[in-house]
Write a protein that holds these residues in place. Structure first.
Motif, PDB file in Angstrom:
ATOM      1  N   GLU A 408       0.827  -1.201   0.000  1.00  0.00           N
ATOM      2  CA  GLU A 408       0.000   0.000   0.000  1.00  0.00           C
ATOM      3  C   GLU A 408       0.864   1.255   0.000  1.00  0.00           C
ATOM      4  O   GLU A 408       0.571   2.232  -0.706  1.00  0.00           O
ATOM      5  CB  GLU A 408      -0.920   0.000   1.216  1.00  0.00           C
ATOM      6  N   ALA A 409       1.927   1.228   0.788  1.00  0.00           N
ATOM      7  CA  ALA A 409       2.827   2.384   0.852  1.00  0.00           C
ATOM      8  C   ALA A 409       3.430   2.666  -0.517  1.00  0.00           C
ATOM      9  O   ALA A 409       3.493   3.818  -0.965  1.00  0.00           O
ATOM     10  CB  ALA A 409       3.928   2.143   1.875  1.00  0.00           C
ATOM     11  N   ALA A 410       3.878   1.612  -1.207  1.00  0.00           N
ATOM     12  CA  ALA A 410       4.466   1.787  -2.545  1.00  0.00           C
ATOM     13  C   ALA A 410       3.454   2.407  -3.502  1.00  0.00           C
ATOM     14  O   ALA A 410       3.783   3.322  -4.267  1.00  0.00           O
ATOM     15  CB  ALA A 410       4.953   0.446  -3.075  1.00  0.00           C
ATOM     16  N   ALA A 411       2.219   1.926  -3.445  1.00  0.00           N
ATOM     17  CA  ALA A 411       1.178   2.458  -4.337  1.00  0.00           C
ATOM     18  C   ALA A 411       0.887   3.912  -4.031  1.00  0.00           C
ATOM     19  O   ALA A 411       0.745   4.740  -4.949  1.00  0.00           O
ATOM     20  CB  ALA A 411      -0.096   1.621  -4.207  1.00  0.00           C
ATOM     21  N   TYR A 412       0.813   4.260  -2.743  1.00  0.00           N
ATOM     22  CA  TYR A 412       0.535   5.646  -2.343  1.00  0.00           C
ATOM     23  C   TYR A 412       1.662   6.576  -2.792  1.00  0.00           C
ATOM     24  O   TYR A 412       1.423   7.690  -3.272  1.00  0.00           O
ATOM     25  CB  TYR A 412       0.357   5.746  -0.830  1.00  0.00           C
ATOM     26  N   ILE A 413       2.904   6.131  -2.604  1.00  0.00           N
ATOM     27  CA  ILE A 413       4.058   6.967  -2.968  1.00  0.00           C
ATOM     28  C   ILE A 413       4.085   7.218  -4.473  1.00  0.00           C
ATOM     29  O   ILE A 413       4.263   8.348  -4.927  1.00  0.00           O
ATOM     30  CB  ILE A 413       5.372   6.307  -2.504  1.00  0.00           C
ATOM     31  N   ILE A 414       3.896   6.171  -5.248  1.00  0.00           N
ATOM     32  CA  ILE A 414       3.935   6.316  -6.708  1.00  0.00           C
ATOM     33  C   ILE A 414       2.795   7.202  -7.199  1.00  0.00           C
ATOM     34  O   ILE A 414       2.998   8.086  -8.039  1.00  0.00           O
ATOM     35  CB  ILE A 414       3.885   4.927  -7.381  1.00  0.00           C
ATOM     36  N   GLU A 415       1.601   6.999  -6.655  1.00  0.00           N
ATOM     37  CA  GLU A 415       0.464   7.820  -7.057  1.00  0.00           C
ATOM     38  C   GLU A 415       0.682   9.283  -6.693  1.00  0.00           C
ATOM     39  O   GLU A 415       0.450  10.189  -7.511  1.00  0.00           O
ATOM     40  CB  GLU A 415      -0.818   7.312  -6.393  1.00  0.00           C
ATOM     41  N   GLY A 416       1.134   9.527  -5.461  1.00  0.00           N
ATOM     42  CA  GLY A 416       1.378  10.897  -5.026  1.00  0.00           C
ATOM     43  C   GLY A 416       2.483  11.588  -5.814  1.00  0.00           C
ATOM     44  O   GLY A 416       2.372  12.750  -6.184  1.00  0.00           O
ATOM     45  N   ALA A 417       3.547  10.825  -6.092  1.00  0.00           N
ATOM     46  CA  ALA A 417       4.654  11.391  -6.865  1.00  0.00           C
ATOM     47  C   ALA A 417       4.211  11.722  -8.281  1.00  0.00           C
ATOM     48  O   ALA A 417       4.561  12.788  -8.824  1.00  0.00           O
ATOM     49  CB  ALA A 417       5.830  10.424  -6.880  1.00  0.00           C
ATOM     50  N   ASN A 418       3.456  10.843  -8.894  1.00  0.00           N
ATOM     51  CA  ASN A 418       2.991  11.100 -10.258  1.00  0.00           C
ATOM     52  C   ASN A 418       2.031  12.278 -10.320  1.00  0.00           C
ATOM     53  O   ASN A 418       1.988  12.999 -11.333  1.00  0.00           O
ATOM     54  CB  ASN A 418       2.338   9.841 -10.841  1.00  0.00           C
ATOM     55  N   ASP A 419       1.263  12.479  -9.265  1.00  0.00           N
ATOM     56  CA  ASP A 419       0.388  13.656  -9.213  1.00  0.00           C
ATOM     57  C   ASP A 419       1.214  14.934  -9.265  1.00  0.00           C
ATOM     58  O   ASP A 419       0.854  15.902  -9.951  1.00  0.00           O
ATOM     59  CB  ASP A 419      -0.457  13.633  -7.934  1.00  0.00           C
ATOM     60  N   VAL A 420       2.328  14.958  -8.511  1.00  0.00           N
ATOM     61  CA  VAL A 420       3.206  16.126  -8.517  1.00  0.00           C
ATOM     62  C   VAL A 420       3.850  16.287  -9.890  1.00  0.00           C
ATOM     63  O   VAL A 420       3.864  17.381 -10.456  1.00  0.00           O
ATOM     64  CB  VAL A 420       4.296  15.997  -7.431  1.00  0.00           C
ATOM     65  N   LEU A 421       4.355  15.203 -10.442  1.00  0.00           N
ATOM     66  CA  LEU A 421       5.051  15.265 -11.724  1.00  0.00           C
ATOM     67  C   LEU A 421       4.127  15.717 -12.851  1.00  0.00           C
ATOM     68  O   LEU A 421       4.557  16.413 -13.776  1.00  0.00           O
ATOM     69  CB  LEU A 421       5.662  13.910 -12.045  1.00  0.00           C
ATOM     70  N   SER A 422       2.864  15.316 -12.780  1.00  0.00           N
ATOM     71  CA  SER A 422       1.920  15.669 -13.843  1.00  0.00           C
ATOM     72  C   SER A 422       1.712  17.180 -13.946  1.00  0.00           C
ATOM     73  O   SER A 422       1.294  17.682 -15.004  1.00  0.00           O
ATOM     74  CB  SER A 422       0.580  14.977 -13.621  1.00  0.00           C
ATOM     75  N   GLN A 423       1.993  17.890 -12.869  1.00  0.00           N
ATOM     76  CA  GLN A 423       1.840  19.355 -12.890  1.00  0.00           C
ATOM     77  C   GLN A 423       2.898  20.024 -13.765  1.00  0.00           C
ATOM     78  O   GLN A 423       2.792  21.206 -14.066  1.00  0.00           O
ATOM     79  CB  GLN A 423       1.935  19.899 -11.459  1.00  0.00           C
ATOM     80  N   PHE A 424       3.928  19.254 -14.151  1.00  0.00           N
ATOM     81  CA  PHE A 424       5.030  19.821 -14.930  1.00  0.00           C
ATOM     82  C   PHE A 424       5.083  19.258 -16.352  1.00  0.00           C
ATOM     83  O   PHE A 424       6.101  19.368 -17.022  1.00  0.00           O
ATOM     84  CB  PHE A 424       6.347  19.560 -14.208  1.00  0.00           C
ATOM     85  N   ASP A 425       3.970  18.672 -16.796  1.00  0.00           N
ATOM     86  CA  ASP A 425       3.917  18.158 -18.165  1.00  0.00           C
ATOM     87  C   ASP A 425       3.884  19.304 -19.167  1.00  0.00           C
ATOM     88  O   ASP A 425       3.368  20.383 -18.875  1.00  0.00           O
ATOM     89  CB  ASP A 425       2.686  17.289 -18.350  1.00  0.00           C
TER      90      ASP A 425
END
Length: 425
Positions: A408-425
């Protein structure tokens, strides 16, 4: 008649001088440079600008302040195109100012800057979409520090593999007592150890520069999180709960560290003396090569520019600015004036010059050389985006308290990180 001829000859003799002077004035530029720092950096940088300006025939107006407020001021200037010709930039700010690699002048196109003085991996860290957006002023990275006195008293040597690490942790407690710990890892250091484990296993940094998304799979990150838990379960490090019960004290402020009861840590190479100074008399701290898995794809060193010098894309005299930049980091006048006021220089010629002059303490140089000799993928500035790092660290803490599983932690981290990264597309 003779007087007329003499005047004519004198006038003709002065023409080349006048032309030479005019040419020099045409090449001269009035530049600005902005940076943050303390008094010693301010003084050294102004001296360097004066020396480099005189050498290359340019004048540079200094604009300096403390770190507080610098980002806000630079953001306003960049938005209005009024920034200085030369700018000191914090490495994690690259995505803020240069998402597509056009925020600053491309140093590849400014021939005055000698890029050959820098390892390609360091240049990769300041390159966006193929454009070199600045020069690394200094390079720092995480290294392993071990208290060799503690280890030798227990009949141990610094581990080179993770299996040796876990074996040494058990042997240290067996020989010296349960209050001894081989290592320290909490908060950001714990997160970086998880990242190190995944990078060593996969050869990938957290962020894929091509897709601008997390490069690791959930399974790969889960394995890294379980690796951290193994460190806790085997007593190699103290649990998050025990750290909190002790008040979350900084490692270098802990009595156990000063007494050698915590034998090692994973810290920035530039902070060697912060951790060695508190040790009691007789305790010796040494930087050692990277601890790795036997099947590691890479050593996975976390190496980054601590800051960079950039040339404004709006500069009216980019070549002149590039001349001054190169002088500051690669030429004797700038090197001697700046010294180590921005850390150990990333430039090879600058580091060698300061070393020859005896300006670098050997312990610090040893840690730095180990870090520079280690290999790993280029580290994305997004690793230090405040929201992304907070997501990683906070989720690891929830895992440490048993609130979520490793998966669950891995899934949360990846989802949260991708949310941040998507702001810089």
């Amino acid at each position: 008649m003779k007087s007329t001829i003499k005047k004519a000859l004198l006038a003709s003799a002065l023409v080349p001088c006048a032309l030479s002077s005019a040419t020099s004035m045409a090449n001269a530029a009035e530049l600005r440079m902005s940076w943050w720092g303390g008094d010693s950096r301010h003084v050294a940088t102004q001296e360097a600008l004066k020396a480099c300006g005189e050498k290359h025939g340019h004048s540079i107006a200094p604009e300096f302040t403390g770190f507080s407020g610098y980002l806000e001021k630079l953001t306003t200037q960049m938005a209005g195109g009024t920034e200085a010709d030369l700018i000191q930039v914090n490495w994690p700010w690259l995505p803020l100012f240069s998402r597509d690699g056009t925020g600053f002048a491309d140093l590849n196109e400014l021939g005055a800057v000698d890029l050959s003085q820098y390892p390609q991996t360091d240049l990769d860290g300041v390159t966006v979409k193929g454009h070199v957006q600045g020069i690394p002023v200094s390079t720092t990275g995480r290294v392993f520090f071990f208290n060799t006195t503690t280890l030798e008293e227990a009949g141990l040597s610094a581990p080179t593999t993770w299996e040796e690490f876990f074996g040494a942790a058990e042997a240290l407690r067996d020989k010296e007592g349960e209050e001894y710990r081989l290592f320290n890892a909490v908060s950001e250091s714990a997160q970086l150890l998880v990242s190190l484990a995944v990078t060593q296993k996969t050869g990938k940094d957290l962020v894929d520069p091509e897709t601008n998304r997390v490069a690791w799979t959930p399974e790969e990150l889960t394995e890294g999180i379980n690796f951290y838990q193994r460190m806790v379960d085997t007593g190699a490090i103290q649990s998050r709960q025990d750290e909190a019960a002790e008040g979350n004290v900084k490692l270098y402020e802990k009595t156990a560290w000063a007494e050698g009861k915590i034998a090692g840590s994973y810290e920035w190479d530039s902070t060697y003396f912060k951790f060695s100074d508190p040790l009691q008399d007789g305790e010796v701290l040494a930087a050692v090569p990277m601890v790795t898995f036997e099947d590691a794809v890479t050593q996975g060193v976390y190496r980054k520019p601590s800051m960079l010098f950039a040339v404004s894309k709006n500069s009216k005299n980019p070549e002149a600015a590039a001349e001054i930049l190169n002088c500051l980091v690669n030429e004797p006048e700038g090197i001697d004036a700046l010294g180590d006021t921005r850390g150990l220089p990333a430039s090879k010629v600058a580091l060698e010059r300061l070393q020859a002059a005896g300006q670098i303490k050997p312990e610090l140089l040893e840690a730095h050389e180990i870090m520079m000799a280690s290999e790993g993928p280029a580290v994305s500035p997004f690793n230090e985006h405040p929201e992304l790092r907070a997501t990683f660290v906070d989720t690891l803490e929830e895992f440490a308290y048993g609130m979520v599983s490793a998966e669950e932690a891995a899934a949360y981290i990846i989802e949260g990180a991708n949310d941040v990264l998507s702001q810089f597309d």
